[in-house]
Scaffold this active site. Structure first.
Site, PDB file in Angstrom:
ATOM      1  N   ARG A   1       0.862  -1.199   0.000  1.00 34.98           N
ATOM      2  CA  ARG A   1       0.000   0.000   0.000  1.00 34.98           C
ATOM      3  C   ARG A   1       0.889   1.237   0.000  1.00 34.98           C
ATOM      4  O   ARG A   1       1.726   1.403   0.892  1.00 34.98           O
ATOM      5  CB  ARG A   1      -0.921   0.034   1.221  1.00 34.98           C
ATOM      6  CG  ARG A   1      -2.076   1.030   1.046  1.00 34.98           C
ATOM      7  CD  ARG A   1      -2.883   1.263   2.319  1.00 34.98           C
ATOM      8  NE  ARG A   1      -2.097   1.971   3.299  1.00 34.98           N
ATOM      9  CZ  ARG A   1      -2.014   1.639   4.593  1.00 34.98           C
ATOM     10  NH1 ARG A   1      -2.676   0.605   5.073  1.00 34.98           N
ATOM     11  NH2 ARG A   1      -1.268   2.332   5.421  1.00 34.98           N
TER      12      ARG A   1
ATOM     13  N   GLU B   1       4.943   6.985   1.888  1.00 39.46           N
ATOM     14  CA  GLU B   1       5.768   5.770   2.001  1.00 39.46           C
ATOM     15  C   GLU B   1       5.074   4.631   1.285  1.00 39.46           C
ATOM     16  O   GLU B   1       3.881   4.703   0.989  1.00 39.46           O
ATOM     17  CB  GLU B   1       5.997   5.389   3.465  1.00 39.46           C
ATOM     18  CG  GLU B   1       4.728   4.938   4.179  1.00 39.46           C
ATOM     19  CD  GLU B   1       4.981   4.094   5.419  1.00 39.46           C
ATOM     20  OE1 GLU B   1       6.121   3.666   5.661  1.00 39.46           O
ATOM     21  OE2 GLU B   1       4.004   3.834   6.148  1.00 39.46           O
TER      22      GLU B   1
ATOM     23  N   ASN C   1       4.189   0.676   1.964  1.00 42.22           N
ATOM     24  CA  ASN C   1       4.182  -0.389   2.978  1.00 42.22           C
ATOM     25  C   ASN C   1       4.302  -1.718   2.249  1.00 42.22           C
ATOM     26  O   ASN C   1       3.416  -2.080   1.475  1.00 42.22           O
ATOM     27  CB  ASN C   1       2.875  -0.355   3.758  1.00 42.22           C
ATOM     28  CG  ASN C   1       2.694   0.971   4.487  1.00 42.22           C
ATOM     29  OD1 ASN C   1       3.291   1.204   5.525  1.00 42.22           O
ATOM     30  ND2 ASN C   1       1.891   1.862   3.924  1.00 42.22           N
TER      31      ASN C   1
ATOM     32  N   SER D   1      -2.321  -2.721   6.193  1.00 43.94           N
ATOM     33  CA  SER D   1      -3.578  -3.017   6.892  1.00 43.94           C
ATOM     34  C   SER D   1      -4.796  -2.497   6.135  1.00 43.94           C
ATOM     35  O   SER D   1      -4.687  -1.652   5.250  1.00 43.94           O
ATOM     36  CB  SER D   1      -3.535  -2.426   8.295  1.00 43.94           C
ATOM     37  OG  SER D   1      -3.278  -1.054   8.197  1.00 43.94           O
TER      38      SER D   1
ATOM     39  N   LYS E   1      12.271   3.046   5.296  1.00 39.72           N
ATOM     40  CA  LYS E   1      12.335   4.481   5.029  1.00 39.72           C
ATOM     41  C   LYS E   1      13.718   4.890   4.519  1.00 39.72           C
ATOM     42  O   LYS E   1      13.848   5.785   3.692  1.00 39.72           O
ATOM     43  CB  LYS E   1      11.936   5.244   6.287  1.00 39.72           C
ATOM     44  CG  LYS E   1      10.449   4.989   6.577  1.00 39.72           C
ATOM     45  CD  LYS E   1       9.947   5.603   7.842  1.00 39.72           C
ATOM     46  CE  LYS E   1       8.437   5.436   7.956  1.00 39.72           C
ATOM     47  NZ  LYS E   1       8.002   4.051   8.120  1.00 39.72           N
TER      48      LYS E   1
ATOM     49  N   LYS F   1      12.218  10.881  10.621  1.00 39.19           N
ATOM     50  CA  LYS F   1      11.655   9.523  10.714  1.00 39.19           C
ATOM     51  C   LYS F   1      12.710   8.476  11.057  1.00 39.19           C
ATOM     52  O   LYS F   1      13.724   8.374  10.370  1.00 39.19           O
ATOM     53  CB  LYS F   1      11.025   9.124   9.372  1.00 39.19           C
ATOM     54  CG  LYS F   1       9.867   9.999   8.942  1.00 39.19           C
ATOM     55  CD  LYS F   1       9.175   9.392   7.726  1.00 39.19           C
ATOM     56  CE  LYS F   1       7.975  10.207   7.332  1.00 39.19           C
ATOM     57  NZ  LYS F   1       7.201   9.560   6.256  1.00 39.19           N
TER      58      LYS F   1
ATOM     59  N   GLU G   1       7.823   1.171  11.593  1.00 39.44           N
ATOM     60  CA  GLU G   1       6.522   1.082  10.932  1.00 39.44           C
ATOM     61  C   GLU G   1       5.437   1.041  11.995  1.00 39.44           C
ATOM     62  O   GLU G   1       5.695   0.678  13.135  1.00 39.44           O
ATOM     63  CB  GLU G   1       6.424  -0.221  10.124  1.00 39.44           C
ATOM     64  CG  GLU G   1       7.475  -0.405   9.052  1.00 39.44           C
ATOM     65  CD  GLU G   1       7.317   0.568   7.927  1.00 39.44           C
ATOM     66  OE1 GLU G   1       6.178   0.964   7.625  1.00 39.44           O
ATOM     67  OE2 GLU G   1       8.353   0.968   7.352  1.00 39.44           O
ATOM     68  N   GLY G   2       4.223   1.348  11.581  1.00 40.71           N
ATOM     69  CA  GLY G   2       3.081   1.126  12.471  1.00 40.71           C
ATOM     70  C   GLY G   2       2.551   2.375  13.150  1.00 40.71           C
ATOM     71  O   GLY G   2       1.615   2.298  13.923  1.00 40.71           O
TER      72      GLY G   2
ATOM     73  N   ARG H   1      -7.666   7.562   4.825  1.00 44.25           N
ATOM     74  CA  ARG H   1      -7.648   7.718   6.277  1.00 44.25           C
ATOM     75  C   ARG H   1      -7.764   9.201   6.572  1.00 44.25           C
ATOM     76  O   ARG H   1      -7.089  10.012   5.941  1.00 44.25           O
ATOM     77  CB  ARG H   1      -6.356   7.157   6.865  1.00 44.25           C
ATOM     78  CG  ARG H   1      -6.365   5.632   6.932  1.00 44.25           C
ATOM     79  CD  ARG H   1      -5.036   5.100   7.415  1.00 44.25           C
ATOM     80  NE  ARG H   1      -3.962   5.523   6.532  1.00 44.25           N
ATOM     81  CZ  ARG H   1      -2.689   5.382   6.815  1.00 44.25           C
ATOM     82  NH1 ARG H   1      -2.310   4.845   7.957  1.00 44.25           N
ATOM     83  NH2 ARG H   1      -1.756   5.765   5.959  1.00 44.25           N
TER      84      ARG H   1
HETATM   85  P1  ADP Z   1       4.599   4.595   9.584  1.00 44.91           P
HETATM   86  O1  ADP Z   1       5.456   3.604   8.903  1.00 44.91           O
HETATM   87  O2  ADP Z   1       4.745   4.623  11.040  1.00 44.91           O
HETATM   88  O3  ADP Z   1       3.178   4.502   9.114  1.00 44.91           O
HETATM   89  P2  ADP Z   1       4.745   7.010   7.992  1.00 44.91           P
HETATM   90  O4  ADP Z   1       5.914   7.497   7.277  1.00 44.91           O
HETATM   91  O5  ADP Z   1       3.647   6.459   7.138  1.00 44.91           O
HETATM   92  O6  ADP Z   1       5.181   5.987   9.110  1.00 44.91           O
HETATM   93  O7  ADP Z   1       4.157   8.198   8.855  1.00 44.91           O
HETATM   94  C1  ADP Z   1       3.076   8.051   9.736  1.00 44.91           C
HETATM   95  C2  ADP Z   1       2.068   9.158   9.489  1.00 44.91           C
HETATM   96  O8  ADP Z   1       2.670  10.431   9.698  1.00 44.91           O
HETATM   97  C3  ADP Z   1       1.527   9.193   8.065  1.00 44.91           C
HETATM   98  O9  ADP Z   1       0.458   8.313   7.905  1.00 44.91           O
HETATM   99  C4  ADP Z   1       1.156  10.649   7.916  1.00 44.91           C
HETATM  100  O10 ADP Z   1      -0.115  10.895   8.468  1.00 44.91           O
HETATM  101  C5  ADP Z   1       2.203  11.359   8.743  1.00 44.91           C
HETATM  102  N1  ADP Z   1       3.321  11.780   7.881  1.00 44.91           N
HETATM  103  C6  ADP Z   1       4.350  11.004   7.487  1.00 44.91           C
HETATM  104  N2  ADP Z   1       5.183  11.676   6.682  1.00 44.91           N
HETATM  105  C7  ADP Z   1       4.674  12.908   6.562  1.00 44.91           C
HETATM  106  C8  ADP Z   1       5.084  14.089   5.855  1.00 44.91           C
HETATM  107  N3  ADP Z   1       6.189  14.100   5.126  1.00 44.91           N
HETATM  108  N4  ADP Z   1       4.315  15.191   5.962  1.00 44.91           N
HETATM  109  C9  ADP Z   1       3.195  15.186   6.715  1.00 44.91           C
HETATM  110  N5  ADP Z   1       2.759  14.115   7.409  1.00 44.91           N
HETATM  111  C10 ADP Z   1       3.480  12.981   7.331  1.00 44.91           C
HETATM  112 MG    MG Z   2       2.553   4.756   7.211  1.00 35.06          MG
END
Ligand code: ADP
Ligand code: MG
Length: 562
Positions: free
Chosen positions: A216, A232, A234, A239, A397, A451, A455-456, A538
């Site tokens: 996803r 990102e 996944n 999920s 990442k 970051k 994950e999660g 979401r």
């Molecule tokens: P995880 O692997 O924990 O899901 P993500 O990189 O998807 O990590 O980040 C978690 C959440 O943080 C995302 O679903 C989004 O809502 C927010 N987020 C992540 N990166 C960004 C970004 N560059 N700008 C704004 N919000 C972000």
């Molecule tokens: Mg994510």
């Protein structure tokens, strides 16, 4: 992943029904600009008072109990233009919907969710994460779909097969994975353990001939630049392939019933077939494995409040393809698993064709050596792993950031158009050894997200914490900076939305994030599936940085194409 609830709230609980209505709504009639005689009713967010138990909560009663019927014609939703004028995309103006209608829709939506299995385990009920049918609560959802520009939806679909192909190519380049993660390995024990398994597989000189990816890709639409930017991909445990389809169905059902009054057409919600497409991909992988007695094994957490999402997928697999799925934890696999000399994986005496991970992405999934042994055992077997350790690492990442460097995509993809498509949706990504960017992020931390390799949800660093952490890393001067990447912060449009959690509908300012599911299956040179499969929206309150539904930050949503 876990569910998003800590307590269940009864529909007619005294805590909500005793709140005087005037605390909940503040009505203002807005003079109509088009001289129509229909008044528009505005619902304003109420400032919390000391006896206002829960901010902006709508107490949901049976619509039948309502004594005052507001004509539905008062309730048209208008597609409103954003600030940039007519060329920009409209958003749904929820200010136009009247209170009675919201109550009716929320009530109907809760009934629909209960009848159609849009549910998660209720964390306040013991055994709800272990025993199906015990302690269920509706999954948190947005009452209406979020408006989303069709052109962006199409381009996210178009780029999905390119991401699939990229992950596959990267997974085959063991040196690229090991080299790119070599500094991270020194400071991040979890990544280091994953890399150790990867090294062992490389030493075995073992190639995964049948490769299955159920991914996803997540995106946010940046309001200022109007660019759909990739958050990102996944590659492990994506999920909501099951529940996301149900939310689209729920919204379609609500719009079929109330769409005319709202001025919304249920046909503008794109069909969402993720659950069937993922089941199809698992079934085709099972067929390629070619052992009719083998099963699909879903690797699960010992306690799983999001189990119904997983059960939807397994039910589709059984009903449509007559393929049996079993559920095992990593600890159980360690106890019951064995590898036959020909590479067959047996778990509890059952041959396994496909291992589908819905756990194993976080350090907490490996509380002891048993779980790591299980992961290695599966990796060494001939079973098709979804994902393999290489696919897992390709989705980290750090690898995302390496792929965004100039001329790196060219190493994996030949087609220039494909490369351009990917680059168009990449946000700014940097390693912390780029001192200019670190300096800039210390000056303007609000423009960046920091970051770690996790994950999660709930792990990222935002705002002043970015500055503090970067200064700390500079002071300490060790290699810990290799555990992080920096990413450009994306600012999606903020709009008022109705979010439903624990039987309570609550209005808030929210932002949305699009997830596009995709499947990839190949056997040696034959690509059997490479396609987008559906979507997950979401929506989360705009004050929250993180986006996970299971982690409790967001609600499930669908989209209304504009
Ligand atoms: P995880 O692997 O924990 O899901 P993500 O990189 O998807 O990590 O980040 C978690 C959440 O943080 C995302 O679903 C989004 O809502 C927010 N987020 C992540 N990166 C960004 C970004 N560059 N700008 C704004 N919000 C972000
Ligand atoms: Mg994510």
């Amino acid at each position: 992943m876990g569910a998003a609830h800590s307590s269940a709230t009864c529909l007619s609980s005294p805590a909500t029904t005793n709140i005087p209505r005037c605390y909940l709504f503040h009505r203002v009639s807005k003079p109509s600009s088009n001289s129509s005689s229909i008044p528009t009713i505005y619902l304003h967010l109420q400032k919390p008072t000391s006896n206002f138990i829960s901010q902006n909560h709508y107490s949901l009663k049976s619509p039948c109990s309502s004594s005052k019927i507001v004509p539905l014609s008062c309730a048209r939703v208008r597609l409103m233009e954003t600030q940039e004028g007519s060329a920009s995309k409209p958003v749904i103006d929820f200010h136009g919907i009247d209170e009675e209608l919201i109550q009716k829709m929320a009530y109907d939506a809760l009934v629909w969710s209960s009848l159609h299995g849009l549910v998660v385990g209720d964390k306040s009920v013991q055994r709800s994460g272990k025993v199906p049918g015990v302690g269920m609560v509706h999954a948190p959802f947005a009452l209406l779909p979020v408006a989303f520009p069709e052109n962006h939806w199409k381009s996210a679909c178009e780029v999905a097969p390119v991401f699939n192909e990229l992950i596959d190519r990267v997974s085959l380049d063991g040196n690229f994975l090991q080299d790119s993660l070599s500094r991270t390995k020194k400071v991040d024990v979890f990544t280091s353990r994953l890399l150790d398994i990867h090294s062992k597989v490389l030493e075995m000189n073992k190639t995964e001939e049948i490769r299955l990816g159920l991914h996803r890709s997540d995106y946010m639409l940046d309001e200022q630049t109007k660019l759909l930017l990739h958050i990102e991909i996944n590659t492990i445990s994506s999920s909501f392939p099951g529940l996301s389809c149900l939310v689209s169905d729920l919204h379609r059902s609500l719009l079929k019933r109330y769409g005319e009054h709202l001025g919304l057409d249920s046909k503008r919600i794109p069909s969402n077939t993720t659950v069937n497409r993922f089941a199809d991909a698992l079934a085709k992988a099972w067929t390629e494995y070619n052992n009719p007695r083998a099963a699909v094994m879903v690797v699960v957490q010992p306690e799983e409040h999001n189990m119904y999402d997983q059960h939807w997928l397994c039910a589709a697999l059984k009903e449509k393809y007559n393929v049996t799925a079993i559920r095992k934890t990593l600890a159980e696999i360690d106890k019951e698993g064995e590898l036959l000399p020909d590479g067959t994986l047996l778990v509890g005496g059952q041959a396994i064709a496909v291992v589908y991970f819905r756990t194993g992405y976080a350090p907490t999934d490996y509380p002891s050596e048993a779980e790591w042994r299980a992961r290695l055992l599966m990796e060494q077997s001939l079973a098709i792993k979804c994902p393999s350790i290489s696919y897992h690492l390709a989705g980290t990442k750090k690898i995302q950031q390496e792929l965004a460097k100039p001329n790196v995509l060219e190493r994996f993809l030949e087609n220039k158009e494909d490369i351009t498509k990917l680059q168009k949706c990449f946000a700014g990504l940097w390693s912390l050894d780029d001192s200019d960017i670190v300096k800039r992020a210390i000056e303007r931390p609000e423009l960046f997200v920091m970051k770690p390799q996790r994950e999660g949800g709930g792990n990222n660093i935002y705002g002043d914490d970015v500055k503090e952490n970067l200064l700390r890393l500079q002071r300490e001067g060790n290699e810990e900076d290799a555990a992080y990447i920096l990413m450009q912060r994306i600012f999606p449009i903020v709009s008022p939305m109705f979010l439903v959690r624990n039987g309570i509908c609550h209005k808030d300012h929210a932002v949305s994030e699009l997830g596009v599911y995709s499947a990839y299956l190949r056997n040696k040179d034959k690509v059997i599936i490479n396609d987008q499969c559906g979507y997950l929206m979401r929506t989360k309150v705009s004050s929250s940085n993180e986006g996970g539904v299971a982690a409790g930050f967001a609600v499930l949503d669908s989209m209304y194409l504009t």
